[in-house]
Design a protein around this motif. Structure first.
Motif, PDB file in Angstrom:
ATOM      1  N   ASN A   1      -1.752  -3.591   4.044  1.00 37.89           N
ATOM      2  CA  ASN A   1      -1.655  -4.015   5.453  1.00 37.89           C
ATOM      3  C   ASN A   1      -1.693  -2.798   6.381  1.00 37.89           C
ATOM      4  OD1 ASN A   1       0.874  -2.999   4.924  1.00 37.89           O
ATOM      5  ND2 ASN A   1       1.936  -4.949   5.084  1.00 37.89           N
TER       6      ASN A   1
ATOM      7  N   LEU B   1       0.097  -0.219   6.706  1.00 39.39           N
ATOM      8  CA  LEU B   1       1.337   0.352   7.252  1.00 39.39           C
ATOM      9  C   LEU B   1       2.527   0.017   6.343  1.00 39.39           C
ATOM     10  CD1 LEU B   1       2.510  -2.513   8.348  1.00 39.39           C
ATOM     11  CD2 LEU B   1       1.378  -1.889  10.455  1.00 39.39           C
ATOM     12  N   TYR B   2       3.656   0.608   6.694  1.00 41.47           N
ATOM     13  CA  TYR B   2       4.903   0.287   6.008  1.00 41.47           C
ATOM     14  C   TYR B   2       5.519  -0.902   6.736  1.00 41.47           C
ATOM     15  CZ  TYR B   2       4.938   4.783   3.488  1.00 41.47           C
ATOM     16  OH  TYR B   2       4.645   5.829   2.660  1.00 41.47           O
ATOM     17  N   GLY B   3       5.343  -2.076   6.157  1.00 40.12           N
ATOM     18  CA  GLY B   3       5.798  -3.291   6.829  1.00 40.12           C
ATOM     19  C   GLY B   3       7.317  -3.400   6.883  1.00 40.12           C
TER      20      GLY B   3
ATOM     21  N   ILE C   1      -1.011  -5.157  -1.782  1.00 40.73           N
ATOM     22  CA  ILE C   1      -1.199  -5.747  -0.454  1.00 40.73           C
ATOM     23  C   ILE C   1      -1.366  -4.599   0.537  1.00 40.73           C
ATOM     24  CG2 ILE C   1      -0.174  -7.187   1.351  1.00 40.73           C
ATOM     25  CD1 ILE C   1      -0.954  -8.720  -1.224  1.00 40.73           C
TER      26      ILE C   1
ATOM     27  N   ASP D   1       0.833  -1.214   0.000  1.00 39.42           N
ATOM     28  CA  ASP D   1       0.000   0.000   0.000  1.00 39.42           C
ATOM     29  C   ASP D   1       0.865   1.261   0.000  1.00 39.42           C
ATOM     30  OD1 ASP D   1       0.776  -1.015   2.470  1.00 39.42           O
ATOM     31  OD2 ASP D   1      -0.864  -0.107   3.564  1.00 39.42           O
ATOM     32  N   GLY D   2       2.001   1.218   0.689  1.00 38.96           N
ATOM     33  CA  GLY D   2       2.906   2.371   0.689  1.00 38.96           C
ATOM     34  C   GLY D   2       3.428   2.642  -0.708  1.00 38.96           C
TER      35      GLY D   2
HETATM   36 MG   LIG Z   1       2.156  -2.003   3.582  1.00 37.66          MG
END
Ligand SMILES: [Mg+2]
Ligand SMILES: Cc1ncc(C[n+]2csc(CCOP(=O)(O)OP(=O)(O)O)c2C)c(N)n1
Ligand code: SF4
Lengths: 245, 350
Positions: free
Chosen positions: A120, A122-124, A118, A92-93
């Motif tokens: 989620n 946040l920045y995984g 994907i 998503d980022g």
């Molecule tokens: Mg993410």
């Protein structure tokens, strides 16, 4: 749900955390490719974020492209190899922050590539910072007091931004449970069918868990998708060009 | 093929097609825009793909995809746009991908301006992006060389699996000269096994990523690769260097004025010579072996800081005075160069 993974799923060196949505997405994509007879043709472009682990998790020819640029890279690949299915796989980022211009303009041109996002929230890869998709009040490492929507804005909903474009397909699925995944798989399949028909830009967003950065158990992070994410990020198909016509 | 009159930028664009380039993506910026405009229709004529990208960032990353898929891929820009391409160039290098990137240099820092300049020398020769790399850099001095260097650039890019940069400038790009476009060649996108094309069952998956992750002997591989480029690919043109007391060092548009300076100076008994680096990296150290009578060296560049001076000092092991004749608002005049040369020779320092 199938019990045996397609042989294109290798996972030998995969480093996904337990309960991660990325691993499930790999499996779904590999199944769709196998069932559509595209396994030997698919060309994929992954982002350098957590999805980069896919390069060692599946057996498709793959480029690991710069953060936020896989969709642009996918456009270059597709122009040179129009017969092959081409998929950009990003977080998503990547899709909605650093690479939003590329996502938008690929949609604007209706370039014939499949994009799997994907989400989620946040920045995984970098340890769980706030993303454009982080929910109001969400605690992240860069919003330790909770995401303040007055400063950061409301979470980015792809359907609000993209349905005005003349694109082939836009859908959002969930990776929270078997039902969600069966639906998500159908969306992926439809995207690839349209792609192979040359209909244009297809984007499938998948709501995913990142237990590691939310600092909760895999079970809790799946519940979070259902209880917190889906109410804000509704599931379904938002654009289906052929059906509209 | 017969000679035709073409702008430098157009000759470069047509020659790219002749070299088998079938993928271009770029973004408008003066003084390179004619390349983009020319290819916007001409690429279609030859069955290739042209994309006016949403930014230079997107453009270079499209090129990366096209290169990984096997095409001879090109992007072009200038100054600010060339800066935006640096991340992508660094990624091309990291993944061992061939591509050609042209910088039609304009003057100045920041936005600068649209007239000719040679202020990107450091960025071009030091690896303008992040990381530990350099790229081959070819510097044309005429419309004909703009054309001739395209095939060479693609060949070198494929030979080393490395991006190759072309350091053109506004003057070379905008001038019109008679030019012979090289013969068209066919490029096969399946020529190399490493390009992505789909992974057949039971065969090895192709991974285009930083080879740092995968190469069994990364350090040696890279050290050898750069050493080979430095040894094999130095290109230069020496003009009356052997007996020259003072040797000018200049490339691109500045080298054309220096040719005149050498001739005019010699007519009045002053022994000037000219080393014209044709590759900016590797810097043609070998060219300096011929400068046996030299007492000093003078770079002539369209920048203020004398960006090539350090390379000349290194090439001559710091044994000679090296100065810089810079001119940024106009192409340097040959009489100014000769005057500066005389001053240098007159000073006790030489
Ligand atoms: Mg993410
Ligand atoms: C130009 C650039 N900026 C920042 C980074 C660092 N970085 C790598 S992945 C990432 C964020 C990843 O988030 P997302 O795209 O949502 O993917 P996820 O890991 O959550 O799947 C960042 C900021 C980078 N590699 N390159
Ligand atoms: S950090 Fe999050 S997104 Fe990355 S692998 Fe672990 S669970 Fe998955």
């Amino acid at each position: 749900m199938r019990l045996v993974a397609p042989e294109t799923v290798t996972f030998t060196e995969s480093g996904f955390c337990p309960g991660c949505g990325h691993g499930l997405a790999v499996r779904l994509i590999a199944e769709v490719m196998e069932e559509m007879g595209l396994s030997e043709k698919l060309l994929t472009i992954v982002d350098v974020a957590c999805g980069s682990l896919n390069i060692d998790s599946w057996r498709f020819d793959t480029i690991m492209a710069a953060h936020g640029r896989p969709i642009a890279t996918a456009v270059g690949v597709k122009k040179v190899r129009p017969e092959n299915p081409v998929m950009a796989y990003i977080g998503d980022g990547a899709a909605y922050s650093i690479g939003l211009a590329e996502t938008m303009h690929t949609a604007l041109r209706n370039d014939n590539v499949v994009t799997v996002v994907i989400n989620n929230s946040l920045y995984g890869m970098t340890g769980g910072q706030c993303a454009p998709t982080s929910l109001p009040g969400q605690i992240t490492t860069s919003t330790p007091r909770g995401k303040d929507t007055k400063k950061a804005g409301m979470p980015f909903r792809v359907e609000e931004a993209f349905t005005g474009f003349d694109i082939a397909y836009l859908a959002r699925g969930s990776m929270a449970d078997a039902r969600g995944m069966i639906q998500s798989k159908k969306y992926l399949q439809k995207a690839f069918e349209k792609h192979m028909n040359g209909e244009g830009f297809c984007l499938v967003e998948l709501l995913s868990a990142c237990p590691t950065n939310l600092n909760i158990t895999p079970v809790k992070s799946v519940e979070r998708i259902k209880n917190d994410m889906i109410p804000y990020f509704p599931l379904g198909e938002f654009k289906d060009k052929k059906e509209e016509e | 093929m017969a000679k035709v009159l073409l702008k430098g930028n157009e000759a470069l664009a047509e020659a790219a097609l002749a070299a088998g380039c079938r993928f271009y993506s770029g973004y408008p910026i003066t003084p390179q825009t004619e390349i983009l405009e020319y290819l916007s229709w001409r690429m279609e004529d030859v069955g290739g793909e042209f994309i006016q990208a949403e930014s230079e960032l997107a453009g270079i990353n499209m090129v990366l995809g096209a290169a990984a898929a096997g095409a001879r891929a090109l992007t072009t820009s200038s100054g600010p746009g060339f800066s935006l391409k640096q991340e992508g160039i660094s990624y091309l290098v990291a993944a061992d991908l061939p591509a050609v990137i042209v910088d039609v240099m304009r003057i100045g820092t920041g936005l600068g301006d649209i007239s000719q300049g040679q202020g990107d020398y450091w960025q071009l020769t030091r690896g303008g992006g992040h990381g530990d790399y350099r790229t081959l850099v070819l510097a044309p001095d005429s419309v004909q060389e703009n054309a001739d260097m395209m095939a060479e650039a693609f060949d070198l890019a494929e030979k080393y699996r490395h991006p190759v940069l072309i350091a053109s400038d506004a003057a070379i790009g905008q001038m019109i000269e008679a030019v012979e476009i090289p013969e068209f060649i066919e490029h096969d996108i399946d020529k190399f096994d490493w390009t992505i094309k789909g992974c057949k069952k039971g065969t090895e998956q192709r991974k285009i990523q930083n080879i740092y992750y995968t190469h069994p002997d990364y350090e040696t591989y890279l050290a050898d690769k750069y050493a080979e480029m430095e040894e094999q690919e130095q290109r230069y043109e020496n003009i009356q260097v052997e007996d020259a007391e003072l040797v000018l060092v200049a490339y691109g548009i500045s080298s054309r004025v220096c040719r005149e300076a050498v001739e005019a100076a010699r007519a009045e008994g002053l022994k000037l010579g000219l080393i014209r680096p044709v590759t900016l990296w590797p810097f043609p150290v070998k060219a300096f072996e011929e400068a046996k009578a030299a007492k000093a060296f003078l770079t002539v560049e369209m920048n203020i800081l004398g960006q090539m001076v350090d390379d000349v000092k290194l090439a001559t092991c710091g044994k000679y005075p090296v100065d810089h004749y810079g001119s940024i608002f106009e192409i340097p005049e040959y009489d100014g160069i000769i005057e500066k040369a005389k001053e240098m020779l007159k000073k006790g320092e030489v």
